[in-house]
Design an enzyme around this catalytic site. Structure first.
Site, mmCIF file in Angstrom:
data_model
loop_
_atom_site.group_PDB
_atom_site.id
_atom_site.type_symbol
_atom_site.label_atom_id
_atom_site.label_comp_id
_atom_site.label_asym_id
_atom_site.label_seq_id
_atom_site.Cartn_x
_atom_site.Cartn_y
_atom_site.Cartn_z
ATOM 1 N N ARG A 142 20.802 99.531 26.608
ATOM 2 C CA ARG A 142 21.234 98.770 27.791
ATOM 3 C C ARG A 142 22.093 97.589 27.331
ATOM 4 O O ARG A 142 21.704 96.433 27.465
ATOM 5 C CB ARG A 142 20.036 98.272 28.586
ATOM 6 C CG ARG A 142 18.979 99.277 29.017
ATOM 7 C CD ARG A 142 19.408 100.560 29.603
ATOM 8 N NE ARG A 142 19.615 100.686 31.028
ATOM 9 C CZ ARG A 142 18.697 100.780 31.957
ATOM 10 N NH1 ARG A 142 17.435 100.678 31.652
ATOM 11 N NH2 ARG A 142 19.002 100.959 33.222
ATOM 12 N N GLN A 182 27.587 100.489 29.078
ATOM 13 C CA GLN A 182 27.337 100.612 30.521
ATOM 14 C C GLN A 182 27.958 101.870 31.123
ATOM 15 O O GLN A 182 27.372 102.489 31.991
ATOM 16 C CB GLN A 182 27.860 99.373 31.247
ATOM 17 C CG GLN A 182 26.837 98.248 31.226
ATOM 18 C CD GLN A 182 27.326 96.976 31.885
ATOM 19 O OE1 GLN A 182 28.489 96.862 32.227
ATOM 20 N NE2 GLN A 182 26.440 96.026 32.056
ATOM 21 N N ASP A 217 25.611 104.785 30.677
ATOM 22 C CA ASP A 217 24.208 104.543 31.030
ATOM 23 C C ASP A 217 23.803 105.365 32.254
ATOM 24 O O ASP A 217 23.941 104.932 33.399
ATOM 25 C CB ASP A 217 24.045 103.040 31.272
ATOM 26 C CG ASP A 217 22.607 102.641 31.528
ATOM 27 O OD1 ASP A 217 21.767 103.534 31.724
ATOM 28 O OD2 ASP A 217 22.334 101.434 31.536
ATOM 29 N N SER A 236 21.156 103.986 34.660
ATOM 30 C CA SER A 236 21.675 103.040 35.656
ATOM 31 C C SER A 236 22.432 103.755 36.769
ATOM 32 O O SER A 236 22.249 103.450 37.945
ATOM 33 C CB SER A 236 22.616 102.023 34.997
ATOM 34 O OG SER A 236 21.878 101.115 34.237
ATOM 35 N N TYR A 287 13.271 94.362 29.776
ATOM 36 C CA TYR A 287 12.320 95.012 30.669
ATOM 37 C C TYR A 287 11.155 94.070 30.964
ATOM 38 O O TYR A 287 11.024 93.009 30.338
ATOM 39 C CB TYR A 287 11.790 96.295 30.027
ATOM 40 C CG TYR A 287 12.835 97.387 29.931
ATOM 41 C CD1 TYR A 287 13.135 98.187 31.023
ATOM 42 C CD2 TYR A 287 13.528 97.610 28.749
ATOM 43 C CE1 TYR A 287 14.098 99.183 30.942
ATOM 44 C CE2 TYR A 287 14.496 98.596 28.655
ATOM 45 C CZ TYR A 287 14.770 99.389 29.760
ATOM 46 O OH TYR A 287 15.728 100.373 29.682
HETATM 47 N N1 LIG Z 1 24.017 97.661 30.201
HETATM 48 C C1 LIG Z 1 23.252 96.687 30.607
HETATM 49 O O1 LIG Z 1 23.413 95.538 30.253
HETATM 50 C C2 LIG Z 1 22.117 97.033 31.524
HETATM 51 C C3 LIG Z 1 22.232 98.166 32.316
HETATM 52 C C4 LIG Z 1 21.162 98.493 33.162
HETATM 53 C C5 LIG Z 1 20.017 97.718 33.169
HETATM 54 N N2 LIG Z 1 19.949 96.629 32.386
HETATM 55 C C6 LIG Z 1 18.733 95.813 32.384
HETATM 56 O O2 LIG Z 1 17.661 96.623 31.980
HETATM 57 C C7 LIG Z 1 16.481 96.157 32.600
HETATM 58 C C8 LIG Z 1 15.741 97.261 33.304
HETATM 59 O O3 LIG Z 1 16.488 97.767 34.395
HETATM 60 P P1 LIG Z 1 15.968 99.083 35.121
HETATM 61 O O4 LIG Z 1 16.742 99.257 36.352
HETATM 62 O O5 LIG Z 1 15.912 100.211 34.163
HETATM 63 O O6 LIG Z 1 14.499 98.630 35.482
HETATM 64 P P2 LIG Z 1 13.151 99.483 35.483
HETATM 65 O O7 LIG Z 1 13.385 100.753 36.227
HETATM 66 O O8 LIG Z 1 12.582 99.540 34.119
HETATM 67 O O9 LIG Z 1 12.198 98.552 36.361
HETATM 68 C C9 LIG Z 1 12.565 98.159 37.671
HETATM 69 C C10 LIG Z 1 12.189 96.738 37.883
HETATM 70 O O10 LIG Z 1 10.775 96.617 38.024
HETATM 71 C C11 LIG Z 1 10.439 95.331 37.601
HETATM 72 N N3 LIG Z 1 8.985 95.205 37.432
HETATM 73 C C12 LIG Z 1 8.191 95.683 36.450
HETATM 74 N N4 LIG Z 1 6.903 95.346 36.676
HETATM 75 C C13 LIG Z 1 6.882 94.647 37.849
HETATM 76 C C14 LIG Z 1 5.861 94.031 38.615
HETATM 77 N N5 LIG Z 1 4.588 94.074 38.238
HETATM 78 N N6 LIG Z 1 6.214 93.395 39.751
HETATM 79 C C15 LIG Z 1 7.510 93.359 40.144
HETATM 80 N N7 LIG Z 1 8.528 93.917 39.477
HETATM 81 C C16 LIG Z 1 8.211 94.546 38.327
HETATM 82 C C17 LIG Z 1 11.250 95.170 36.329
HETATM 83 O O11 LIG Z 1 11.374 93.805 35.962
HETATM 84 C C18 LIG Z 1 12.581 95.778 36.753
HETATM 85 O O12 LIG Z 1 13.476 94.810 37.260
HETATM 86 C C19 LIG Z 1 16.919 95.036 33.518
HETATM 87 O O13 LIG Z 1 16.775 93.826 32.799
HETATM 88 C C20 LIG Z 1 18.361 95.312 33.754
HETATM 89 O O14 LIG Z 1 19.094 94.152 34.116
HETATM 90 C C21 LIG Z 1 20.977 96.269 31.554
#
Ligand SMILES: NC(=O)c1ccc[n+]([C@@H]2O[C@H](COP(=O)([O-])OP(=O)(O)OC[C@H]3O[C@@H](n4cnc5c(N)ncnc54)[C@H](O)[C@@H]3O)[C@@H](O)[C@H]2O)c1
Length: 380
Positions: A122, A127, A130, A133, A226
């Site tokens: 990530r 991106q 990904d 995403s 995460y």
């Molecule tokens: N290329 C990049 O820079 C890039 C691309 C995609 C995602 N990301 C980052 O990766 C991370 C994960 O994204 P994702 O979409 O795969 O998330 P995910 O599917 O792993 O989780 C979804 C959301 O659930 C939240 N969560 C977990 N436990 C929780 C709880 N008990 N109560 C409330 N919320 C809770 C997490 O913080 C997350 O925001 C994020 O920080 C996102 O910004 C970065």
């Protein structure tokens, strides 16, 4: 000289996506690919073989992959497919190795270089590759549509000669890619939207998309961007704040997940009992068991007067767009390794090094090597 690329027809039930779409064909050819596809691979999204110009369609999948330098698919392929691949060829697909021990064993045996799409790091540079995403963004959008069709009310404020109806209240819990897209969609449709996550940096993101943020005072930032699991004390603190918001909402979309763990429970049966009658929860975390007590993965459940919708594999329900984005993600990954009609694997490239799961009979996945069934040496 060219690189033989073979695209599989998906065989898992309810999987409509395909790893190649017509718009990506010229780009792959420009990289030096000679394209082959299993006949009917696009049927589930109404893309007939004839629209895949410059692609040779082959019925028999063993014959399709036998000469392939690269095999592309969405879901992990059947073991027989890997058996039929030539030794040392490349496979690019979602794999989820911790659930695919026999497949991983076969990949090692055949010395397949396997890039697992869920392992794309990530990071900003990756991106465009990904797929987690791209597919999550579609799921976030669809969750709002699904919720809206289950509600017996509309989302925006509306004024008629007979009187006005106020906007629906939508609460989005878990503000990763899917949650943020759900906020944006619900806001566009005119709902009053609240967002909640245990990572405080999501507050600014929620606000920028038109939502307000539910502040619980718990910071559960974990590794790699995460979330981590909450302690029992933190869970109670969060529940105390959230109950009011949950019980005032017409539609709740939950998306919370923690990599490698069961989905956290965000909504208890007791909280559901106090919700508005007719309210709807769309639980996007059904694959990991769900975020609500009462979620039945893959089904729609009624708990009293509340409906919990918990579909599985949502991107497949939007197969046309999901395939378009997934095929582009795979193309962008291939572009890192294909140039002038040849494949060069540069292991100094962080994206390739982190995405590879198996190479030359070695495993690079700690999670799998921890399991009892898995032997395995790591990729050096
Ligand atoms: N290329 C990049 O820079 C890039 C691309 C995609 C995602 N990301 C980052 O990766 C991370 C994960 O994204 P994702 O979409 O795969 O998330 P995910 O599917 O792993 O989780 C979804 C959301 O659930 C939240 N969560 C977990 N436990 C929780 C709880 N008990 N109560 C409330 N919320 C809770 C997490 O913080 C997350 O925001 C994020 O920080 C996102 O910004 C970065």
């Amino acid at each position: 000289m060219y690189v033989n690329v073979a695209v599989l027809k998906e065989t898992q039930s309810h999987e409509k996506r395909v790893a190649l779409v017509p718009s990506v064909i010229p780009k792959l050819i420009k990289l030096g690919a000679k394209l082959h596809m299993q006949s009917g691979a696009g049927d589930a999204i109404k893309l007939e073989d004839a629209v895949f110009k410059d692609v040779e369609c082959i019925d028999d999948r063993a014959r399709l992959v036998a000469d392939a330098d690269v095999v592309l698919s969405v879901q992990p392929p059947a073991i027989e497919v890997v058996s039929a691949m030539k030794e040392g060829a490349i496979l690019i697909s979602f794999i989820y190795a911790d659930k695919q021990h026999a497949l991983v064993k076969k990949l090692l045996e055949k010395k397949i270089t396997c890039f697992a799409m869920e392992r794309i790091p990530r990071i900003t540079r990756a991106q465009s590759m990904d797929a987690l995403s791209s597919q999550s963004a579609l799921a976030g959008y669809y969750a709002v549509q699904l919720g809206a069709t289950h509600l017996a009310r509309i989302l925006p404020k509306i004024t008629t000669a007979a009187g006005a109806i106020g906007p629906a209240k939508v609460l989005v819990m878990g503000l990763g890619v899917a949650g943020l897209e759900a906020i944006a969609t619900a806001h566009r449709l005119g709902a009053v939207v609240e967002g909640y996550d245990v990572r405080p940096e999501t507050e600014e993101q929620a606000l920028s998309l038109g939502a307000t943020f539910v502040e619980t005072g718990v910071d559960a930032r974990g590794k790699g961007g995460y979330a981590r699991e909450l302690t029992p004390e933190e869970k109670k603190k969060v529940a105390d704040v959230l109950t009011k918001h949950i019980q005032q909402s017409d539609l709740i979309i939950t998306t919370a997940s923690i990599p490698g763990h069961k989905s956290p429970i965000l909504i208890s049966k007791a909280q559901i009992a106090g919700m508005k009658s007719g309210a709807v929860i769309v639980d996007l975390s059904a694959e990991g068991g769900g975020n609500c007590e009462g979620t039945e993965p893959g089904k729609t459940a009624e708990i009293g007067l509340i409906t919990i919708v918990a579909p599985l594999n949502i991107p497949s329900l939007l197969g046309e767009d999901a395939s378009e984005l997934y095929a582009k993600n795979q193309y962008n990954l291939l572009a890192l390794m294909m140039k002038d009609n040849v494949i060069t694997l540069n292991w100094d490239d962080e994206v390739l090094a982190k995405t590879v799961l198996t190479h030359a009979g070695k495993l690079s996945h700690d999670d799998v090597s921890k399991t009892p069934e898995k032997p395995a040496k790591k990729v050096a």
